[in-house]
Design an enzyme around this catalytic site. Structure first.
Site, mmCIF file in Angstrom:
data_model
loop_
_atom_site.group_PDB
_atom_site.id
_atom_site.type_symbol
_atom_site.label_atom_id
_atom_site.label_comp_id
_atom_site.label_asym_id
_atom_site.label_seq_id
_atom_site.Cartn_x
_atom_site.Cartn_y
_atom_site.Cartn_z
ATOM 1 N N LYS A 66 -2.874 -23.358 -4.261
ATOM 2 C CA LYS A 66 -4.195 -23.190 -3.643
ATOM 3 C C LYS A 66 -4.775 -21.783 -3.794
ATOM 4 C CE LYS A 66 -3.815 -26.889 -0.262
ATOM 5 N NZ LYS A 66 -3.936 -27.293 1.131
ATOM 6 N N ASP A 102 -10.196 -28.240 3.340
ATOM 7 C CA ASP A 102 -9.117 -28.350 4.339
ATOM 8 C C ASP A 102 -9.627 -28.061 5.759
ATOM 9 O OD1 ASP A 102 -7.060 -29.066 2.630
ATOM 10 O OD2 ASP A 102 -6.491 -26.997 2.213
ATOM 11 N N GLU A 153 2.748 -9.513 12.502
ATOM 12 C CA GLU A 153 1.765 -8.830 11.640
ATOM 13 C C GLU A 153 0.846 -9.839 10.958
ATOM 14 O OE1 GLU A 153 5.154 -8.232 11.310
ATOM 15 O OE2 GLU A 153 4.953 -6.530 12.693
#
Ligand code: ATR
Length: 279
Positions: A66, A102, A153
């Protein structure tokens, strides 16, 4: 002339997309065929050139392509640019156009249950590729997001991306917390859903009115969905998102309205056949 579409990925043998799209073509009498091709990570550029040479009209890409496919395309829609990822490619006048359905597919799959998005609270478990598309689409609808990820993070990075696009988001610890009491939508996007094991923490205390979604499609009910149901929440697995990302890809390629009912029947048929085969 018959049109050809496909899905590229690795692994791909269990993809439900060919059955879903082909059922849709049949329902509307469209001369088209949807194929499935295993393409290894290093061979995406050759595969894309091959599809163009063979006259394919478009294709979907799934894991792990993707993000890498972005650099192989001529232009991107705003949805693809925003997500930084492409799941749908259309060939239009020889140009390769990348799109992403999506996030919007996820939004469509929950909108009937949620009854409005504006200022409602969504908690996302995970901050990977799947979470990103969903988070950006929900933020665009006006939801307030709280993102919990094992690696903090990555949750913070995703929060910054959402804020850059004008959305509201915070990051938190991958653990139960005060968020449980005030959540309208909980979305499980980590790959933990793929394993048929208990989820690392309990969601006991979750708002009764919450909708809990696990985006996996390899089993009917993951551990977190089982717990949510036991706690009185409404639940959904990933079939709805798969259906609507497919329907939106169809509409991007062919125009008009995708035959969602027939595509849904085909999807569910294949899904239960596979569960049955697994025993
Ligand atoms: P996808 O495109 O399916 O989202 P990904 O980008 O590899 O795949 O992201 C996987 C997600 O599952 C990440 O949020 C990952 O957390 P980390 O960022 O900490 O890796 C999460 N994940 C995978 N295994 C996990 C585990 N055992 N416990 C908690 N989170 C996990």
């Amino acid at each position: 002339m018959e049109k050809h579409y496909a899905v590229l990925g690795d692994p791909i043998q269990h993809s439900l997309s060919p059955g879903m799209h082909n059922a849709g073509y049949k329902a509307l009498g469209i001369k088209a065929e949807y194929h499935r091709f295993r393409v290894k990570p290093g061979q995406l550029a050759q595969a894309v050139d091959g599809l163009c040479a063979l006259g394919f009209s478009g294709w979907n890409v799934t894991i792990p392509h993707k993000e890498p496919i972005v650099s192989l395309l001529d232009s991107l829609t705003s949805e693809a640019r925003r997500a930084g990822a492409v799941n749908t490619v259309k060939i239009h006048e020889g140009q390769r156009i990348g799109h992403n359905t999506d996030g919007a597919g996820f939004v469509r799959s929950v909108e009937a249950e949620l009854n409005g998005f504006q200022a409602k609270k969504a908690v996302l478990l995970g901050a990977g590729g799947a979470a990103k598309g969903i988070a950006l689409a929900l933020a665009e609808q006006g939801m307030e997001l709280h993102i919990l990820n094992r690696t903090p993070e990555k949750a913070k990075e995703l929060v910054q991306v959402i804020q850059r696009w004008g959305g509201t988001a915070t990051a938190g610890e991958f653990a139960p917390g005060a968020w449980l009491e005030d959540v309208d939508l909980l979305v499980q996007t980590t790959s933990l859903g793929l394993l048929n094991e208990s989820f690392p923490f309990s969601i006991q205390g979750i708002s009764k009115g919450a909708l809990v979604v696990d985006i996996i499609v390899n089993q009917r009910e993951t551990a977190i969905l089982r717990e949510a149901k036991g706690l009185g929440c409404r639940t959904q697995n990933g079939l709805g998102m798969l259906l609507y990302q497919g329907a939106l890809a169809w509409e991007f390629w062919l125009g008009g309205q995708a035959p969602v009912e027939e595509m849904s029947q085909a999807l569910k048929g294949q899904f239960f056949e596979r569960l049955f085969a697994k025993g």
